[in-house]
Scaffold this motif. Sequence first.
Motif, PDB file in Angstrom:
ATOM      1  N   LEU A 203      67.198  61.213  24.401  1.00  0.00           N
ATOM      2  CA  LEU A 203      67.687  60.131  25.293  1.00  0.00           C
ATOM      3  C   LEU A 203      66.482  59.581  25.738  1.00  0.00           C
ATOM      4  O   LEU A 203      66.719  58.096  26.393  1.00  0.00           O
ATOM      5  N   LEU A 204      65.341  60.094  25.766  1.00  0.00           N
ATOM      6  CA  LEU A 204      64.143  59.526  26.518  1.00  0.00           C
ATOM      7  C   LEU A 204      63.725  58.158  25.957  1.00  0.00           C
ATOM      8  O   LEU A 204      63.276  57.300  26.796  1.00  0.00           O
ATOM      9  N   PRO A 205      63.798  57.792  24.804  1.00  0.00           N
ATOM     10  CA  PRO A 205      63.216  56.293  24.435  1.00  0.00           C
ATOM     11  C   PRO A 205      64.063  55.278  25.236  1.00  0.00           C
ATOM     12  O   PRO A 205      63.622  54.112  25.531  1.00  0.00           O
ATOM     13  N   LEU A 206      65.424  55.630  25.778  1.00  0.00           N
ATOM     14  CA  LEU A 206      65.864  54.467  26.772  1.00  0.00           C
ATOM     15  C   LEU A 206      65.335  54.338  28.095  1.00  0.00           C
ATOM     16  O   LEU A 206      65.619  53.220  28.531  1.00  0.00           O
ATOM     17  N   ALA A 207      64.574  55.189  28.552  1.00  0.00           N
ATOM     18  CA  ALA A 207      63.918  55.400  29.854  1.00  0.00           C
ATOM     19  C   ALA A 207      63.088  53.908  29.890  1.00  0.00           C
ATOM     20  O   ALA A 207      63.358  53.052  30.884  1.00  0.00           O
ATOM     21  N   PRO A 208      62.207  53.387  29.193  1.00  0.00           N
ATOM     22  CA  PRO A 208      61.349  52.644  29.290  1.00  0.00           C
ATOM     23  C   PRO A 208      62.158  51.174  29.294  1.00  0.00           C
ATOM     24  O   PRO A 208      61.963  50.293  29.954  1.00  0.00           O
ATOM     25  N   ILE A 209      63.098  51.059  28.345  1.00  0.00           N
ATOM     26  CA  ILE A 209      64.041  49.783  28.126  1.00  0.00           C
ATOM     27  C   ILE A 209      64.796  49.663  29.273  1.00  0.00           C
ATOM     28  O   ILE A 209      64.601  48.558  29.666  1.00  0.00           O
ATOM     29  N   GLY A 210      65.296  50.846  29.982  1.00  0.00           N
ATOM     30  CA  GLY A 210      66.023  50.386  31.159  1.00  0.00           C
ATOM     31  C   GLY A 210      65.163  49.953  32.326  1.00  0.00           C
ATOM     32  O   GLY A 210      65.531  49.008  33.031  1.00  0.00           O
ATOM     33  N   ILE A 211      64.030  50.372  32.398  1.00  0.00           N
ATOM     34  CA  ILE A 211      63.125  50.284  33.650  1.00  0.00           C
ATOM     35  C   ILE A 211      62.672  48.815  33.256  1.00  0.00           C
ATOM     36  O   ILE A 211      62.647  48.055  34.045  1.00  0.00           O
ATOM     37  N   ARG A 212      62.384  48.409  32.182  1.00  0.00           N
ATOM     38  CA  ARG A 212      61.768  47.042  31.873  1.00  0.00           C
ATOM     39  C   ARG A 212      63.060  46.099  31.968  1.00  0.00           C
ATOM     40  O   ARG A 212      62.795  44.806  32.521  1.00  0.00           O
ATOM     41  N   MET A 213      64.293  46.369  31.714  1.00  0.00           N
ATOM     42  CA  MET A 213      65.156  45.617  32.225  1.00  0.00           C
ATOM     43  C   MET A 213      65.509  45.310  33.522  1.00  0.00           C
ATOM     44  O   MET A 213      65.898  44.180  34.064  1.00  0.00           O
ATOM     45  N   GLY A 214      65.437  46.511  34.355  1.00  0.00           N
ATOM     46  CA  GLY A 214      65.417  46.228  35.847  1.00  0.00           C
ATOM     47  C   GLY A 214      64.254  45.467  36.518  1.00  0.00           C
ATOM     48  O   GLY A 214      64.629  44.651  37.363  1.00  0.00           O
ATOM     49  N   PHE A 215      63.190  45.472  36.273  1.00  0.00           N
ATOM     50  CA  PHE A 215      62.015  44.875  36.406  1.00  0.00           C
ATOM     51  C   PHE A 215      62.134  43.388  36.243  1.00  0.00           C
ATOM     52  O   PHE A 215      61.988  42.469  36.988  1.00  0.00           O
ATOM     53  N   TRP A 216      62.823  42.987  35.076  1.00  0.00           N
ATOM     54  CA  TRP A 216      63.125  41.631  34.460  1.00  0.00           C
ATOM     55  C   TRP A 216      64.184  40.995  35.612  1.00  0.00           C
ATOM     56  O   TRP A 216      63.681  39.943  35.809  1.00  0.00           O
ATOM     57  N   LEU A 217      64.838  41.756  35.781  1.00  0.00           N
ATOM     58  CA  LEU A 217      65.891  41.261  36.676  1.00  0.00           C
ATOM     59  C   LEU A 217      65.534  41.357  38.068  1.00  0.00           C
ATOM     60  O   LEU A 217      65.705  40.218  38.687  1.00  0.00           O
TER      61      LEU A 217
END
Length: 251
Positions: A203-217
């Motif tokens: 599941l680890l590869p999802l970590a930076p994806i989620g953070i970048r999504m949150g920072f973008w928002l």
Amino acid sequence: MITDPLFYLCAIPAVLLYGIAKGGFGGNIAILSVPLMSLVMPPQEAAAILLPILCTMDLVALRTFRGRWSLPNLRIIIPAALLGTLLAWWSFRWMSDGHIRLMVGVIAVVFTLNIWLRKREPPARGVSTLRGGFWGAVAGFTSFGIHAGGPPINIYLLPQKMEKTLLMGTIAVFFAVVNLAKVPAYIQLGQFDSGKLLTALVLLPLAPIGIRMGFWLLQRSNQELIYRLCYIFLFFTGCKLLFDGIRMLWF
């Protein structure tokens, strides 16, 4: 390693939600992750799988918010949270998940209702050793078992009305320290095994994806909207925890 497709149907959105929260958008949605994964496994196992992922997310969040945090607040809330973590470690065998959910739920709901029902918007509060020490310790305690430290620390930080990036950066540093402090305690309590760690690795590869999504928002939302969302998520997650706590303890 867990191979059940139903698990990943719950775990993938849970990890992404946590990442979006770590990235600064609607921080209290993170508290939904453990309950979501608890639909397919015991909450303690869900928390153990999430912890290595959270520690990785914390490193990404620290880099994302580098230098944008409130040191006066961190000097108060981090030592208090470490004390709360130690207390939770000591009381782990006696304090059930139901008790923790009920406690956090009551606190979150009462706090948000108090804010919303006031006739006038309260003035911004400053840094407080007393309030920060209390809520920091509560956050460390409630974060230990079900990663539910968000509502207590937000109760202390949100009324200060900091600039949105400064607020989220402060929260990022706080949980980076708290989550790291939980690792040796989880090891000592036997919460980790090879199956959980391998599942976390998948599941680890999802970590930076989620953070970048949150920072973008976060960067594309105004400050008033961010604070409104934080209070809304705080209220509804409080209701969810309150319901779960009552159901686990009495039904």
